[in-house]
Motif scaffolding. Sequence first.
Motif, short mmCIF file in Angstrom:
data_model
loop_
_atom_site.label_atom_id
_atom_site.label_comp_id
_atom_site.label_asym_id
_atom_site.label_seq_id
_atom_site.Cartn_x
_atom_site.Cartn_y
_atom_site.Cartn_z
N ALA A 50 17.92 10.95 25.91
CA ALA A 50 16.76 11.76 26.30
C ALA A 50 15.49 11.26 25.62
O ALA A 50 14.42 11.20 26.23
CB ALA A 50 17.00 13.22 25.95
N ILE A 53 14.35 8.13 27.33
CA ILE A 53 13.73 8.48 28.62
C ILE A 53 12.34 9.06 28.38
O ILE A 53 11.38 8.75 29.10
CB ILE A 53 14.60 9.48 29.39
CG1 ILE A 53 15.92 8.82 29.82
CG2 ILE A 53 13.87 10.01 30.63
CD1 ILE A 53 16.92 9.79 30.41
N ALA A 54 12.22 9.92 27.35
CA ALA A 54 10.92 10.52 27.02
C ALA A 54 9.91 9.45 26.65
O ALA A 54 8.75 9.50 27.07
CB ALA A 54 11.08 11.53 25.88
N SER A 57 8.85 7.72 29.79
CA SER A 57 8.04 8.56 30.68
C SER A 57 6.63 8.78 30.15
O SER A 57 5.66 8.76 30.91
CB SER A 57 8.73 9.90 30.93
OG SER A 57 8.76 10.67 29.75
N PHE A 76 6.19 11.35 36.13
CA PHE A 76 7.25 10.67 35.39
C PHE A 76 7.79 11.59 34.29
O PHE A 76 8.98 11.57 33.98
CB PHE A 76 6.73 9.37 34.77
CG PHE A 76 6.84 8.18 35.69
CD1 PHE A 76 8.04 7.49 35.81
CD2 PHE A 76 5.77 7.78 36.46
CE1 PHE A 76 8.16 6.40 36.65
CE2 PHE A 76 5.87 6.70 37.31
CZ PHE A 76 7.07 6.00 37.41
N GLU A 77 6.91 12.42 33.70
CA GLU A 77 7.36 13.34 32.66
C GLU A 77 8.26 14.42 33.24
O GLU A 77 9.24 14.82 32.63
CB GLU A 77 6.16 13.95 31.95
CG GLU A 77 5.35 12.95 31.14
CD GLU A 77 4.56 13.62 30.02
OE1 GLU A 77 4.97 14.70 29.58
OE2 GLU A 77 3.55 13.03 29.59
N SER A 80 11.64 12.89 33.97
CA SER A 80 12.43 12.67 32.75
C SER A 80 13.10 13.97 32.30
O SER A 80 14.24 13.97 31.83
CB SER A 80 11.54 12.12 31.63
OG SER A 80 10.73 13.12 31.05
N ILE A 83 16.18 14.56 34.45
CA ILE A 83 17.28 13.65 34.05
C ILE A 83 17.90 14.11 32.74
O ILE A 83 19.13 14.12 32.58
CB ILE A 83 16.75 12.21 33.93
CG1 ILE A 83 16.31 11.69 35.31
CG2 ILE A 83 17.82 11.29 33.35
CD1 ILE A 83 15.58 10.36 35.26
N GLU A 84 17.05 14.50 31.79
CA GLU A 84 17.55 14.96 30.50
C GLU A 84 18.43 16.20 30.67
O GLU A 84 19.48 16.33 30.04
CB GLU A 84 16.39 15.27 29.57
CG GLU A 84 15.65 14.03 29.09
CD GLU A 84 14.38 14.37 28.33
OE1 GLU A 84 14.36 15.44 27.71
OE2 GLU A 84 13.44 13.55 28.36
N ALA A 144 7.50 15.98 28.59
CA ALA A 144 8.60 15.12 28.13
C ALA A 144 8.85 15.29 26.64
O ALA A 144 10.00 15.41 26.20
CB ALA A 144 8.30 13.66 28.46
N ASP A 148 12.09 16.97 24.66
CA ASP A 148 12.78 16.27 23.57
C ASP A 148 12.82 17.13 22.32
O ASP A 148 13.84 17.18 21.61
CB ASP A 148 12.06 14.95 23.29
CG ASP A 148 12.93 13.95 22.56
OD1 ASP A 148 14.15 14.17 22.48
OD2 ASP A 148 12.40 12.94 22.06
N SER A 200 10.92 21.49 34.24
CA SER A 200 10.61 20.21 34.87
C SER A 200 10.48 20.34 36.38
O SER A 200 9.65 19.67 36.99
CB SER A 200 11.71 19.19 34.53
OG SER A 200 11.81 18.99 33.14
#
Length: 308
Positions: A50, A53-54, A57, A76-77, A80, A83-84, A144, A148, A200
């Motif tokens: 994660a 990815i962060a 992003s 993109f954020e 991410s 996905i996380e 993002a 995290d 998100s």
Amino acid sequence: MDAASEKIAVAKLSVYSNTALVVAKLIAGIMMMSVAVISEALHSSIDLIAAMIARFSVKRSAEPADSDHRFGHGKFENMSGMIEGALILVAAAVIIYEASKRLFDPMEVEFLIGGMVVMGLSIVLNVFVSRKLMEVAKRTDSLALEADALHLKTDVWTSVGVFVALGIMMVTGWRVIDPVIALFVAVFIIHAAYEITTRSSHGLLDASLPDSEIKEIERIMNEHSNKYVNFHKLRARKTGSERQIDLHLTVPSNLSVEESHDLSEHLEEDIKAVLPRTTTVIHVEPCDKECDKCRLREESKAFKGSKG
């Protein structure tokens, strides 16, 4: 350091700290044969993915708009975060599967002191990094980094749970505590996944800004209501850390193009002062009927003189 550089720097910090914790927890978990500690290692490995990815992003979202992404790269954020959330659910499923088997066949756990030391270090490090991430996330409005930070905050509480469980096992010798705490970790992870995925999805689905921010926009518009006829078709969304607002502004029919432009620009600046990282597009349209508001033309000169 500008906002983009600060976001990238703190994202790197998260990657480094999670890498160290994954290695330490995995070694400790294997040596101890503890499903709870191995679950924590898996949890931290998901946090590491994660964090990576962060970092990607926030770097991509900081790029300016181009010919392929006319509205910038803010989503993109949001992507991410989705996905996380999915990765966290996978981790939870694995933990639940392994812990359920151990409930009926608990194993002897060894090197309890070593596991408690690793968990203690994990708690201290994640408290520091999660606070740093959240601080930068709030300051830069980064979804993002906030996701995290929430990951690591969850990791703190699950590490506390494992630390306490290892202590209880040391005193009582109850082996079943190990898989029970692993299931406890899984519940926390699922809750974190739900929170992150929900937040998100709002940006990806172009959900409206929160009511508090919509009211701020309306307040600013109403403060200048003596300079236009009305406003309508207000739309506002958030893409990553960027807000995008558009609305229709009805002005007196005898207001010049230059005066209409100056009014729109003044409103855009006032909105941006209250809601940073905002792009506002105002569609100006003339009033199609005669009314008292048309007297505003006489006031426009005073407005142009006062806006400076």
